[in-house]
Structures are given as C-alpha cells and as structure tokens.
Enzyme design. Structure first.
Site, mmCIF file in Angstrom:
data_model
loop_
_atom_site.group_PDB
_atom_site.id
_atom_site.type_symbol
_atom_site.label_atom_id
_atom_site.label_comp_id
_atom_site.label_asym_id
_atom_site.label_seq_id
_atom_site.Cartn_x
_atom_site.Cartn_y
_atom_site.Cartn_z
ATOM 1 N N LYS A 185 0.893 -1.178 0.000
ATOM 2 C CA LYS A 185 0.000 0.000 0.000
ATOM 3 C C LYS A 185 0.922 1.217 0.000
ATOM 4 O O LYS A 185 1.416 1.649 1.040
ATOM 5 C CB LYS A 185 -0.878 -0.015 1.264
ATOM 6 C CG LYS A 185 -2.211 0.696 1.144
ATOM 7 C CD LYS A 185 -2.141 2.155 0.755
ATOM 8 C CE LYS A 185 -1.881 3.076 1.929
ATOM 9 N NZ LYS A 185 -1.640 4.481 1.498
ATOM 10 N N GLU A 260 9.780 1.837 10.457
ATOM 11 C CA GLU A 260 10.856 2.791 10.153
ATOM 12 C C GLU A 260 10.223 4.169 10.225
ATOM 13 O O GLU A 260 9.444 4.537 9.340
ATOM 14 C CB GLU A 260 11.410 2.541 8.749
ATOM 15 C CG GLU A 260 12.076 1.202 8.568
ATOM 16 C CD GLU A 260 13.426 1.096 9.266
ATOM 17 O OE1 GLU A 260 13.920 2.124 9.769
ATOM 18 O OE2 GLU A 260 13.962 -0.016 9.319
ATOM 19 N N CYS A 294 13.815 10.868 6.130
ATOM 20 C CA CYS A 294 13.706 10.464 7.535
ATOM 21 C C CYS A 294 15.005 10.749 8.269
ATOM 22 O O CYS A 294 15.021 11.061 9.437
ATOM 23 C CB CYS A 294 13.375 8.989 7.608
ATOM 24 S SG CYS A 294 14.518 7.981 6.670
ATOM 25 N N GLU A 395 9.814 16.542 14.315
ATOM 26 C CA GLU A 395 10.236 16.360 12.927
ATOM 27 C C GLU A 395 9.442 17.305 12.031
ATOM 28 O O GLU A 395 8.216 17.324 12.060
ATOM 29 C CB GLU A 395 9.975 14.918 12.494
ATOM 30 C CG GLU A 395 10.491 14.645 11.105
ATOM 31 C CD GLU A 395 10.181 13.245 10.614
ATOM 32 O OE1 GLU A 395 9.013 12.822 10.734
ATOM 33 O OE2 GLU A 395 11.092 12.584 10.106
#
Ligand code: NAD
Length: 502
Positions: A185, A260, A294, A395
C-alpha cells in the site's frame, strides 16, 4: 489536498495490481495525485477500501499457500529476482520520471535511486538459497533435532512518499527472497511508480498474486491491510502518528511489525573538522531532497569556537542554491511534496520565530521565478535554537535547519541524545580517537563520521527509541521475514513417564 473525483479524460489513470490483473477500486472511486512543481493534479489512482484490500490479501495468501510460488525452490525465486533487477534497470528512466511527477524530488536524485534499486533484488535474490537451517547436538537420547526457517505468509508493506520505490524495495526484496507474498500500500501522494513497477514482476516471471498493490488513503486502505487476519507481518515506513496506530493495531493480533519512523537527527561539527567538507555534509543532510528524508540532519550542533564562521560559510553557500524545476539538471532544491507539507513547514517557521529562534536564511514560501505555482519553500536556517524549542524536538520534514551551539564533546553528545528520536547522527571531526569512540556514545541507528546520508543494501538501517523497531537492509533483515521452527524427531521407539517434562 486530495479530492475524490470522477475520472476526467485529461488526467492519466493508473490501475491497481491484484493477482496479475489491473483493477479499479471496487467502489469505483479515484484520488487525484498532484505534481508538486505545478501544484496541479496530473493523474488519478484508485481509492481502494476494505473490499479491495481483502481481495488483494486473499489473492496473496492463495499464491503463498497453494500457488506455484509455494513450490518454487529458493534458487528459482532468486533467479526471478535477478530478472526483475534487470527489468528495473531497463525501466529506470521511466520510473524516475513518474516519481518526480508525484513527489517533486530532483530527477537526478530519483534516477540515482532507480539505478541503485536493482542491487536490492540482486543482493536478496542471492541470499534466497543461502538461508540454511541447522542440526542441533540436542541433549536428548535417541532424538534428532533441527532448526528450519520458514516464510511467514502474506506481508503488508506500507510506504511513504519521499522515496517510494527505494523504501518499498527494502521490504519487498527480503520478503520475497524469504518466500513470502506481499501486498503493497504505497503513499496516496506517490503511488504511480509502484503501480508501474508492479507490472514488471509478472514480466520477470513471478507467478500472479505474489506481489499485489492497492492504492488509497491510510485509514481506508492501510488500516484494513494491517488488521487483515491473513496478513502475518506489517513492514511500515512513515511518520510516528501512523506508526503508533499500526503498532497498536498489530499488537491486538500479535502481528510481526517493523516500523521505520521519523527522526530529528543531529549533525555535529567540531572545530577540528574540515569545514568545507562539513558544509557540504550539512547541506546534504537537510537541504538535499528539500529536507524530506527520515534521516534529515535537521539539528546542526556547532562547536562555539567555529559557530559564527561556519554559519557564515553555510549561509553563503545556500544563498546560491537554485530552486526550481526538479527535472532540470541545474536545480538544487525542488518543491516540497504536498500542499499539507508546505503548510506544515510554514507553520514550524512561525513557531520557531515565536519561540525566539533567529532566522538567518529564508523563512518564507518562495517567490522566485518559476516557483510560485508549486509548493516551494526557501531553504531556511534558524540560529540560537535551544534543544527545548519545538523546532529542535519535532520532525518538520522540510528544508528547515535548527542550529545549536556546544562547547565540549560531552555537551555535544548530551544534546545529540536529548531527543525522543534516534534514527541517525553525523559527526565532523579530524580527531581519529573521537571518530572511533563517539559512535558508541550516540543513541542512533546509523552514525556517519565525516559523511552524511549514505545508505547501502548491505548495511542495516533503522532507529533507536521512537525512530522505530527492526532493521532493514543487510543480511539480518531477511530473518525479519522468517519464522524459526524447531523440530524434534525420535529416532528409536521408547517409552517414558508421560507426566513429566522430557
Ligand atoms: P505517513 O505516516 O503519513 O504515511 C506513510 C504511509 O502510511 C502511507 O502509505 C499512508 O497512507 C499510510 N498510513 C498512514 N496512517 C495509517 C494507518 N493508521 N494505518 C495504515 N496505514 C497508514 O508518512 P508520510 O508523510 O508519507 O512520510 C513521511 C514520514 O515517513 C516522515 O515521518 C519520515 O520520517 C518517515 N520516513 C521514515 C523513513 C525511515 O526509514 N525511518 C524513511 C522515509 C520516511
């Protein structure tokens, strides 16, 4: 913003891939996918729901349990993966074009990733027939014992928009080498390259149903995939909000997961570093890919004695950075990938100002020529940041750098580790002793010394703390897609007391 629309003839339509067939969503709904450079939709992807996910998972389960894939030798699986690698190499340009249109990242970056992608399928294809069990010198008389490793079943792979195919390959390659089947997905913002890649699997000779792709929103297509009882393992890359929900949903069924997640990685520059090289490293950490990685080195920790000089060098370099068309080889920084992301980064710029940080570069949406229609943000640097400010803790996932100051190595390590995340860290120093000892002191899954943003199919990647669970890449990653089976065989008939442990 995504909108559900009836297909218009002008927008290209891409279809899902289930059991080797191209499919629309059962409900007939579509999502627009936008080009961040123009700020306009360029294609339509099916908006799948639970019914489509169920079909994909059942198809994958059948391929796993009764289809030709289940009878294939590991060596033959490996050969299919080599063929797939060749097909990806032959289609690299086309796949890169699709990714650039979907996520706005530089073509040079996406093409580099596409050219590197075959390595994952070659490496794990090579490992497919090297998963050896073992015979145990078991401490039981007349008993033979061995350990075997077996595939889990159907793997659900859920991926983000920033490096769509690369991050999918990190899951697909070990999952397939281990003998699993997969339902992917991809991100609703960047699904098209995965829909194109899916077709290459059958072309390479994979039996239909081994790799399936459903597209749609996280809560409509992602959640049913995680919750489906026939999905044995979920491999997720994405943000911490989705990651937390997935972990909770998986826990309800004791599903295996790898997560992750995000980061707030420090890039630490000591006074003894090669400062020119460090400037390059800092730029690659936060401004490459517009900070949408990331592993972004979003906190720059500068030793006090070089603080002002280094900041000057960095700002001078970044003033020259060229924003614009991600397809042009002259462009250094493209747009951010979504309108939501644009709003989020601008929000953080306001927060930084309110919290008292000093903006030394950028700090606005870009008004440069060619950048006003797309989602461009000027590369932004805030100095005088303290580690309790939100731009030092959360973040942002955009071209926003927070600069902090330290005096000693002790202080640098303490600042670096004082974060809920632990994905990566960069250190710039010419002191060999420090280079050898500091990695152990940093709570991060990857540490680069005099380098930043380097990855390899050979090197494990993943996070400490809230940056995730599990590791991708490297030999060990294949074990994440296998179950360990312990088998005892009595070699001589014997009777013993059935009421005691043997
Ligand atoms: P996201 O979490 O919004 O979405 C990622 C994927 O998860 C998408 O496919 C989305 O549809 C799906 N999803 C969202 N909520 C879900 C739910 N409840 N159940 C099932 N599926 C769900 O992330 P994004 O905005 O696409 O990507 C950016 C994030 O990804 C950043 O936080 C970044 O740090 C992270 N990321 C991590 C790594 C890594 O390797 N650690 C690599 C790249 C990106």
């Amino acid at each position: 913003m995504h909108s559900t629309v009836q297909p218009e003839p002008t927008l290209e339509r891409f279809l899902m891939h289930i059991g080797g067939e191209s499919r629309e969503a059962a409900g007939g709904r579509w999502l627009e996918t936008n080009n961040p450079y123009t700020g306009r939709p360029w294609a339509l992807i099916p908006r799948a729901g639970a019914e489509d996910v169920d079909l994909a998972v059942r198809t994958a389960h059948e391929a796993f349990s009764t289809g030709p894939w289940s009878r294939m030798t590991p060596s033959d699986r490996g050969l299919l993966m080599y063929r797939l690698a060749d097909l990806i190499a032959a289609n690299a340009e086309r796949l890169a074009d699709l990714e650039v249109r979907d996520n706005g990242k530089l073509r040079v970056e996406m093409l580099g990733q596409m050219k590197y992608l075959p390595r994952w399928f070659q490496y794990y294809g090579g490992l497919a027939d090297k998963i050896e069990g073992s015979v145990t010198p078991v401490d039981k008389a007349d008993m033979f014992h061995y350990v075997a490793y077996e595939p889990l079943g159907v793997v659900g792979a859920i991926t983000p928009w920033n490096s769509p195919l690369l991050l999918t390959a990190w899951k697909l390659a070990p999952a397939l080498a281990a003998g699993n089947t997969v339902v992917v997905k991809p991100s609703e913002f960047a699904s098209v390259s995965m829909l194109a890649l899916a077709r290459l699997f059958e072309e390479a000779g994979f039996p239909p149903g081994v790799v399936n792709v459903v597209t749609g929103l996280g809560h409509e297509a992602g959640e049913p995939l995680v919750e489906h009882p026939l999905v044995a393992r979920v491999a997720f890359t994405g943000g911490n909000i989705g990651g937390r929900k997935i972990y909770e949903a998986a826990a309800k069924r004791f599903k295996r997961v790898s997560l992750e997640l995000g980061g707030k990685s420090p890039n630490i520059v000591f006074a003894d570093a090669d400062l020119d090289a460090a400037v390059d490293g800092v730029i690659s950490g936060i401004f490459a890919a517009g900070g949408q990685t990331c592993m972004a080195g979003s906190r720059l920790l500068l030793q006090s004695s070089i603080h002002d000089r280094f900041l000057d060098m960095l700002v001078k370099r970044m003033v020259e950075a060229r924003l614009g068309d991600p397809n042009s080889p002259d462009t250094d920084i493209g747009p951010v990938a979504t309108e939501q992301q644009l709003a989020k980064v601008l929000d953080y710029i306001d927060i930084a100002r309110r919290d008292g940080a000093r903006c030394v570069l950028g700090g606005t949406r870009s008004t440069r020529q060619g950048c006003t229609e797309g989602w461009f943000i000027e590369p932004t640097i805030f100095a005088d940041v303290t580690n309790d400010m939100r731009i030092a803790r959360e973040e942002v996932f955009g071209p926003l750098l927070s600069v902090l100051r330290f005096e000693t190595e002790e202080e640098a390590v303490a600042l670096a580790n004082d974060t809920p995340f632990g994905l990566a860290a960069g250190v710039w120093t010419s002191d060999l002793g420090r280079a050898m000892t500091i990695p152990k002191r940093l709570t991060a899954g990857t540490v680069w010394i005099n380098a930043y943003r380097v990855v390899s199919y050979l090197a494990p990647f993943g996070g400490f703390k809230e940056s995730g669970i599990g590791r991708e890449n490297g030999q060990a990653a294949i074990m994440e897609y296998l179950e360990t089976k312990s088998v005892y065989i009595r070699t001589k008939p014997a009777r013993s007391n059935p009421f005691t442990l043997q």
